[in-house]
Design a protein around this motif. Structure first.
Motif, PDB file in Angstrom:
ATOM      1  N   MET A   1     -32.682   9.484  21.390  1.00 49.94           N
ATOM      2  CA  MET A   1     -31.490  10.316  21.220  1.00 49.94           C
ATOM      3  C   MET A   1     -30.433   9.651  21.413  1.00 49.94           C
ATOM      4  O   MET A   1     -29.395   9.450  20.664  1.00 49.94           O
ATOM      5  CB  MET A   1     -31.745  11.570  21.820  1.00 49.94           C
ATOM      6  CG  MET A   1     -30.420  12.504  21.521  1.00 49.94           C
ATOM      7  SD  MET A   1     -30.747  14.082  22.366  1.00 49.94           S
ATOM      8  CE  MET A   1     -29.392  14.914  21.612  1.00 49.94           C
ATOM      9  N   PHE A   2     -30.212   8.915  22.603  1.00 51.41           N
ATOM     10  CA  PHE A   2     -29.010   7.880  23.165  1.00 51.41           C
ATOM     11  C   PHE A   2     -29.332   6.704  22.855  1.00 51.41           C
ATOM     12  O   PHE A   2     -30.314   6.197  23.445  1.00 51.41           O
ATOM     13  CB  PHE A   2     -29.028   8.494  24.627  1.00 51.41           C
ATOM     14  CG  PHE A   2     -27.812   7.767  25.097  1.00 51.41           C
ATOM     15  CD1 PHE A   2     -26.309   8.083  24.851  1.00 51.41           C
ATOM     16  CD2 PHE A   2     -28.051   6.770  26.166  1.00 51.41           C
ATOM     17  CE1 PHE A   2     -25.558   7.101  25.259  1.00 51.41           C
ATOM     18  CE2 PHE A   2     -26.886   5.946  26.774  1.00 51.41           C
ATOM     19  CZ  PHE A   2     -25.821   6.317  26.483  1.00 51.41           C
ATOM     20  N   PHE A   3     -28.468   6.050  22.422  1.00 54.59           N
ATOM     21  CA  PHE A   3     -28.563   4.555  22.195  1.00 54.59           C
ATOM     22  C   PHE A   3     -27.240   3.960  22.666  1.00 54.59           C
ATOM     23  O   PHE A   3     -26.245   4.183  22.558  1.00 54.59           O
ATOM     24  CB  PHE A   3     -28.630   4.279  20.790  1.00 54.59           C
ATOM     25  CG  PHE A   3     -29.832   4.705  20.075  1.00 54.59           C
ATOM     26  CD1 PHE A   3     -30.891   3.944  19.898  1.00 54.59           C
ATOM     27  CD2 PHE A   3     -29.891   5.993  19.619  1.00 54.59           C
ATOM     28  CE1 PHE A   3     -32.013   4.261  19.245  1.00 54.59           C
ATOM     29  CE2 PHE A   3     -30.976   6.342  18.944  1.00 54.59           C
ATOM     30  CZ  PHE A   3     -32.212   5.699  18.651  1.00 54.59           C
ATOM     31  N   PRO A   4     -27.663   3.270  23.998  1.00 55.94           N
ATOM     32  CA  PRO A   4     -26.504   2.422  24.802  1.00 55.94           C
ATOM     33  C   PRO A   4     -25.908   1.559  24.048  1.00 55.94           C
ATOM     34  O   PRO A   4     -26.471   0.837  23.177  1.00 55.94           O
ATOM     35  CB  PRO A   4     -27.055   2.243  25.993  1.00 55.94           C
ATOM     36  CG  PRO A   4     -28.505   1.883  25.572  1.00 55.94           C
ATOM     37  CD  PRO A   4     -28.974   3.036  24.544  1.00 55.94           C
ATOM     38  N   VAL A   5     -24.416   1.294  24.285  1.00 51.47           N
ATOM     39  CA  VAL A   5     -23.983   0.282  23.793  1.00 51.47           C
ATOM     40  C   VAL A   5     -24.381  -1.177  24.279  1.00 51.47           C
ATOM     41  O   VAL A   5     -24.509  -2.341  23.621  1.00 51.47           O
ATOM     42  CB  VAL A   5     -22.347   0.063  23.943  1.00 51.47           C
ATOM     43  CG1 VAL A   5     -21.550  -1.032  23.511  1.00 51.47           C
ATOM     44  CG2 VAL A   5     -21.649   1.321  23.240  1.00 51.47           C
TER      45      VAL A   5
ATOM     46  N   ILE B   1     -19.994   4.223  25.888  1.00 51.71           N
ATOM     47  CA  ILE B   1     -21.259   3.846  26.783  1.00 51.71           C
ATOM     48  C   ILE B   1     -22.544   3.888  25.528  1.00 51.71           C
ATOM     49  O   ILE B   1     -23.282   3.153  25.720  1.00 51.71           O
ATOM     50  CB  ILE B   1     -21.643   4.461  27.794  1.00 51.71           C
ATOM     51  CG1 ILE B   1     -21.708   6.118  27.491  1.00 51.71           C
ATOM     52  CG2 ILE B   1     -20.642   4.161  28.879  1.00 51.71           C
ATOM     53  CD1 ILE B   1     -22.599   6.691  28.884  1.00 51.71           C
ATOM     54  N   GLY B   2     -22.079   4.640  24.394  1.00 50.37           N
ATOM     55  CA  GLY B   2     -23.277   4.628  23.610  1.00 50.37           C
ATOM     56  C   GLY B   2     -23.118   5.902  22.204  1.00 50.37           C
ATOM     57  O   GLY B   2     -21.992   6.436  22.246  1.00 50.37           O
TER      58      GLY B   2
ATOM     59  N   PRO C   1     -17.416   0.770  15.286  1.00 45.36           N
ATOM     60  CA  PRO C   1     -17.242   1.991  14.669  1.00 45.36           C
ATOM     61  C   PRO C   1     -17.173   3.222  15.394  1.00 45.36           C
ATOM     62  O   PRO C   1     -17.689   3.261  16.521  1.00 45.36           O
ATOM     63  CB  PRO C   1     -18.196   1.766  13.428  1.00 45.36           C
ATOM     64  CG  PRO C   1     -19.400   1.239  14.367  1.00 45.36           C
ATOM     65  CD  PRO C   1     -18.760   0.152  14.986  1.00 45.36           C
ATOM     66  N   THR C   2     -16.578   4.219  14.690  1.00 48.71           N
ATOM     67  CA  THR C   2     -16.800   5.809  15.220  1.00 48.71           C
ATOM     68  C   THR C   2     -17.940   6.315  14.577  1.00 48.71           C
ATOM     69  O   THR C   2     -17.961   6.052  13.435  1.00 48.71           O
ATOM     70  CB  THR C   2     -15.747   6.552  14.857  1.00 48.71           C
ATOM     71  OG1 THR C   2     -14.479   6.027  15.767  1.00 48.71           O
ATOM     72  CG2 THR C   2     -15.944   8.132  15.063  1.00 48.71           C
ATOM     73  N   THR C   3     -18.966   6.773  15.279  1.00 47.39           N
ATOM     74  CA  THR C   3     -20.120   7.567  14.622  1.00 47.39           C
ATOM     75  C   THR C   3     -20.043   9.119  15.007  1.00 47.39           C
ATOM     76  O   THR C   3     -19.091   9.650  15.406  1.00 47.39           O
ATOM     77  CB  THR C   3     -21.325   7.087  15.220  1.00 47.39           C
ATOM     78  OG1 THR C   3     -21.589   7.452  16.696  1.00 47.39           O
ATOM     79  CG2 THR C   3     -21.374   5.334  15.268  1.00 47.39           C
ATOM     80  N   ALA C   4     -21.016   9.634  14.471  1.00 48.88           N
ATOM     81  CA  ALA C   4     -21.076  11.182  14.521  1.00 48.88           C
ATOM     82  C   ALA C   4     -20.924  11.684  15.815  1.00 48.88           C
ATOM     83  O   ALA C   4     -20.299  12.586  16.028  1.00 48.88           O
ATOM     84  CB  ALA C   4     -22.219  11.762  13.702  1.00 48.88           C
ATOM     85  N   ILE C   5     -21.510  11.136  16.713  1.00 51.21           N
ATOM     86  CA  ILE C   5     -21.735  11.548  18.137  1.00 51.21           C
ATOM     87  C   ILE C   5     -21.549  10.337  18.852  1.00 51.21           C
ATOM     88  O   ILE C   5     -22.491   9.364  19.306  1.00 51.21           O
ATOM     89  CB  ILE C   5     -22.812  12.453  18.666  1.00 51.21           C
ATOM     90  CG1 ILE C   5     -23.091  13.512  17.879  1.00 51.21           C
ATOM     91  CG2 ILE C   5     -22.745  12.622  20.308  1.00 51.21           C
ATOM     92  CD1 ILE C   5     -24.032  14.650  18.140  1.00 51.21           C
ATOM     93  N   ASP C   6     -20.305  10.157  19.603  1.00 46.62           N
ATOM     94  CA  ASP C   6     -19.983   8.966  20.480  1.00 46.62           C
ATOM     95  C   ASP C   6     -20.074   9.469  21.913  1.00 46.62           C
ATOM     96  O   ASP C   6     -19.677  10.447  22.266  1.00 46.62           O
ATOM     97  CB  ASP C   6     -18.787   8.077  20.179  1.00 46.62           C
ATOM     98  CG  ASP C   6     -19.029   7.275  18.812  1.00 46.62           C
ATOM     99  OD1 ASP C   6     -20.124   6.727  18.764  1.00 46.62           O
ATOM    100  OD2 ASP C   6     -18.008   7.383  18.157  1.00 46.62           O
ATOM    101  N   VAL C   7     -20.425   8.703  23.023  1.00 47.71           N
ATOM    102  CA  VAL C   7     -20.720   9.099  24.326  1.00 47.71           C
ATOM    103  C   VAL C   7     -19.574   8.169  25.044  1.00 47.71           C
ATOM    104  O   VAL C   7     -19.867   6.987  25.175  1.00 47.71           O
ATOM    105  CB  VAL C   7     -22.177   8.819  24.989  1.00 47.71           C
ATOM    106  CG1 VAL C   7     -22.190   9.540  26.421  1.00 47.71           C
ATOM    107  CG2 VAL C   7     -23.091   9.900  23.940  1.00 47.71           C
TER     108      VAL C   7
ATOM    109  N   ILE D   1     -18.640  12.090  28.553  1.00 49.98           N
ATOM    110  CA  ILE D   1     -17.967  13.034  27.361  1.00 49.98           C
ATOM    111  C   ILE D   1     -18.779  12.733  26.210  1.00 49.98           C
ATOM    112  O   ILE D   1     -18.883  11.428  25.826  1.00 49.98           O
ATOM    113  CB  ILE D   1     -16.437  12.595  27.441  1.00 49.98           C
ATOM    114  CG1 ILE D   1     -15.985  13.053  28.802  1.00 49.98           C
ATOM    115  CG2 ILE D   1     -15.767  13.206  26.263  1.00 49.98           C
ATOM    116  CD1 ILE D   1     -14.500  12.620  28.924  1.00 49.98           C
ATOM    117  N   LEU D   2     -19.168  13.932  25.612  1.00 45.84           N
ATOM    118  CA  LEU D   2     -19.640  13.728  24.018  1.00 45.84           C
ATOM    119  C   LEU D   2     -18.546  13.989  23.047  1.00 45.84           C
ATOM    120  O   LEU D   2     -17.981  15.151  23.206  1.00 45.84           O
ATOM    121  CB  LEU D   2     -20.759  14.566  23.855  1.00 45.84           C
ATOM    122  CG  LEU D   2     -22.199  13.770  24.285  1.00 45.84           C
ATOM    123  CD1 LEU D   2     -22.067  13.766  25.705  1.00 45.84           C
ATOM    124  CD2 LEU D   2     -23.226  14.937  24.030  1.00 45.84           C
ATOM    125  N   GLN D   3     -18.234  13.118  21.879  1.00 44.31           N
ATOM    126  CA  GLN D   3     -17.246  13.512  20.881  1.00 44.31           C
ATOM    127  C   GLN D   3     -18.387  13.818  19.713  1.00 44.31           C
ATOM    128  O   GLN D   3     -18.887  12.944  19.280  1.00 44.31           O
ATOM    129  CB  GLN D   3     -16.375  12.615  20.701  1.00 44.31           C
ATOM    130  CG  GLN D   3     -15.439  12.725  19.566  1.00 44.31           C
ATOM    131  CD  GLN D   3     -14.704  14.086  19.422  1.00 44.31           C
ATOM    132  OE1 GLN D   3     -15.349  15.274  19.321  1.00 44.31           O
ATOM    133  NE2 GLN D   3     -13.505  14.102  19.643  1.00 44.31           N
TER     134      GLN D   3
END
Length: 257
Positions: A1-5, A45-46, A69-75, A85-87
């Motif tokens: 689900m979470f993919f870190p930078v 961070i991901g 890039p900006t993606t659908a859900i950035d952390v 913070i989730l956007q």
């Protein structure tokens, strides 16, 4: 689900407060999250990927020079203020919303998040008579009473508790009480099953330019979480450069894509 930078770096967010929006009418929650990230200079961070999330890929919303890039859900994180913070920029597919909430809370539990604060908005057309007389009133709803965010502080800041009075209305579905709020009803239903907690802040609004409402929500959140500069002064909200396209000509706006 979470993919870190950076897969080589582990960021400890134990005890942090997670703040996230729902993709709702007027985009108040998303606007507020944008302001928080920009104002506090939060660190990316991901990203989060899930089949419930409609994909998005676009220019960086906060740094003109960045090629990331900006993606659908950035952390993002603010280490100084212990915020995760989730956007969330795209809607969740309805049939997969419950599965998304399951995965989200599983991940938040794994990283030992202490509190969850959800920012949303509800369709003003559906508001009751009392709410009509209280424009731009921020309401709060507690997922469970055991949450750790101080309800007395919310009320001191003039937040008003929202209660679902089934006996006073024909509606019996949670969706009916929060029209236009995105996945907020799914979050309420699912967290009850998971015995998990959160607090949602929302206000009634219409579609259009809701930057003032987003700014109002941001100020409320910063006050609620006692987020201040090192010298004790309050932050002055800083708009991200991506907001400029709301005022630019169409050709400038299209250059974002």
């Amino acid at each position: 689900m979470f993919f870190p930078v950076d897969k080589t770096e582990t960021i400890d967010v134990t005890g942090y407060t997670c703040v996230l929006p729902t993709v709702s009418i007027g985009n108040v929650g998303q606007l507020s999250i944008d302001l928080i990230i920009s104002t506090l200079k939060c660190e990316l961070i991901g990203s989060i990927f899930h089949r419930a999330v409609v994909p998005l890929f676009g220019k960086n919303a906060f740094d003109k020079q960045s090629k990331r890039p900006t993606t659908a859900i950035d952390v993002y994180v603010s280490k100084n203020h212990k915020l995760l913070i989730l956007q969330i920029r795209t809607a969740l597919v309805k049939r997969h919303q419950g599965e998304f909430v399951d995965s989200l809370y599983s991940w938040l539990n794994d990283v030992k998040i202490a509190n969850v604060l959800v920012l949303s908005s509800v369709d003003a057309v559906e508001r009751h008579d009392r709410a009509i007389s209280e424009p731009d009133q921020i309401y709060f709803y507690e997922g469970l009473s055991e949450n750790k965010i101080d309800r007395e502080e919310i009320q001191r800041l003039s937040g008003k508790e929202f209660k679902m009075h089934y006996s006073l209305r024909e509606q019996t579905d949670v969706d009916d009480f929060f029209p236009g709020s995105g996945y907020l009803p799914a979050l309420i239903d699912k967290t009850k099953q998971l015995n998990s907690t959160f607090v949602s802040l929302f206000l009634y609004c219409l579609e259009g330019d809701n930057r003032p409402q987003g700014t109002m929500m941001t100020s409320f959140v910063l006050d609620l979480l006692a987020i201040k500069k090192e010298n004790g002064n309050k932050y002055r909200t800083k708009c991200p450069h991506s907001w400029a396209i709301l005022d630019d000509k169409l050709d400038s706006a299209l250059s974002m894509f």
